[in-house]
Design a protein around this motif. Sequence first.
Motif: not given
Lengths: 355, 355
Positions: A8, A53-57, A122, B66, B120-122
């Motif tokens: 991504p 899309r912004p990386d959630a982490r 988490r 993740t 996205h990173g979830r």
Amino acid sequence: MTAARQKPATIRDVARAAGVSVGTVSRTVNAPETVRAATLERVRATIAALGFRPDARAQSMRRRNTLTIGFIINDISNPLHAMLFKAAEIDLRERGYSLHLVNTAGNAKREAEAIETMQHGRVDGIIMTINNEQDRRCLDRLQSLRVPSVLLDREIKLDIDAVFTDHAAGMEQATDYLIGLGHRRIGIVTFGPEILPGRERIRGFEQAFLRRGLEVPHDLIRGHGPGADFGFRDASALLQGPDPPTALIAGGNQLLVGALRAIQQERLDIPAQLSVVTCDRTDLSALYPGPLAVIVRDLDEMGRTAAQLLLERIAGGASMPVRRIRLPTTFVLGRSCAPPRASVATHAAELTRLA
Amino acid sequence: MTAARQKPATIRDVARAAGVSVGTVSRTVNAPETVRAATLERVRATIAALGFRPDARAQSMRRRNTLTIGFIINDISNPLHAMLFKAAEIDLRERGYSLHLVNTAGNAKREAEAIETMQHGRVDGIIMTINNEQDRRCLDRLQSLRVPSVLLDREIKLDIDAVFTDHAAGMEQATDYLIGLGHRRIGIVTFGPEILPGRERIRGFEQAFLRRGLEVPHDLIRGHGPGADFGFRDASALLQGPDPPTALIAGGNQLLVGALRAIQQERLDIPAQLSVVTCDRTDLSALYPGPLAVIVRDLDEMGRTAAQLLLERIAGGASMPVRRIRLPTTFVLGRSCAPPRASVATHAAELTRLA
DNA sequence: TCGATTTATGATAACGTTTCCAAAGATAGC
DNA sequence: GCTATCTTTGGAAACGTTATCATAAATCGA
């Protein structure tokens, strides 16, 4: 799946492609009103082109939240529990949260582990039904909870928000109704006294007799865990006893399944030979053998309330006072209750004797 | 909750307190064999003292995973769906994964959103039941899937791993059994043809007639969504029709709930007046009015298989060939089927005419 | 047109890990 | 006791964001 998934695009890729700094890209996404119209358009086009899309982490790390709520439940294949989940999920999703679900099967180790795992980055909060209130591992975890939490239908001597049902009142009302019909030998199969609904239901049951100045039929009270097998065993034992009940209360929807099996096996007709009251509406209680009398609680409201409490706690922080919300039940008459035959017989016998 | 929660210790805090570098702390946790015994002990003591646990967000960010799997399902309060979740969860937890659950209520928008958010990173992978196979939004999302995925009981013309049930074969077997009993007017209420189980069940149903050289009773086939209400409406319509069925197949456990309500309303006796076959064991099918004949599938195996496929895909990458696994069903006879009365009557009538 | 203001942008430092690489320390061989 | 080898450690650069702060650009009033 045949083509290799390309990695991504990052915010940096977008910045480079659009000829702006990463800060501007970030603002384009999070605070568009601070970006000049022309720039906004260009950056947005680039974002679309690269599929960024912004990386959630990375976001959670920086923002110090996760937009995730943990949901710890005993048995998700129990539709009642699932209703709680669904209700909570709807409200929480509206606020941008997703839900992490852990099914513990009532296992203390899993409960402790679930709480433990959710502690560190988490989830932003936990909604849970802990079945092993007195298990050291669970208690320790609960005591050192670092995350806002709400207990569902459990009451623990710790400062944790909770929402629960007024099981005692509901049960008292139902029992009183049966007593009013003339029943004295009323049996109840429900959960063990170690969990709140079990304790409370038994308390309500006893209360109904006491308030009327009657003796509590202690020999007809069975409180062992949930699960259809307990229901079958306990109900069978009661029905096969020397002085069997004329009415039976199933305090738990899985217990009802077992209890009905037992009733079927004894070939008892509902309500002619046995009156039946159950807790919580299910497909079974609605249909077999016609709608059963049921102590209903609003699980939707319960789930929503839990979500609400949690959101408020997340917003309000640890200094807010602890809230404990008790929800009422409704008693809905089905076609499963009738005056006891025995009492009619006894009554007739008494009349005869008097005559 | 009264005391303010202190912020958690970071790896840096531990490093400082133990007088080592952050690298050493990290290795103490992740690769203890590379740390000198004395250091190990000291660092571990500090970790315990400070209650340090690595922050999941930072870990995932650095490790590029993740340890979370997304589970997208239609209705988690359907116990069958919940069984799939539970089965998958057990296997996945063993490998360190937690599950993110999204309940879509069959809503295309929610399905699309769920897939989108998880991208996205979830999550590291997705297990899903998509109900809107032909919805553009969903298809687009599926097409550009960046995450390993497994479809449950759905077949989409995209290269995605899938595990499904051989609904057609199961239904054919059950229908054939009813035909063998003498039934010709057999009704079926099931899902719409737009989702795999609906299509396949209807196909199996028809197949059974065709193989015997009989005409398919097309007027008795009803395929509208899941949900008890459809079951009630469709079953009512069939039972009240001009030439009602002598046997009814409920192809869906919620449809059964509605169908039974309709049967109850028509005051039909099972199996004397109407034979009934259902799909998937539930509390209701087991008890009302006695065990019903049922087409059983092993949902535990299905959930486990999905987990397995997903884990392999995560390990193997996108270049692995796509797998589609089809699981068999078993037909379990209950006490809900009998030869049709009508056929006996017709038969008698024919005999009379011939004589 | 020019300074004073406001607005938009860029550079950079976090967030809390892991992991690489180099340096330091320990160990062994002679 | 000295070099060569193997272990153990520290330092620092990522990972991909957001947020702060300073600067550059645009706007405005005169």
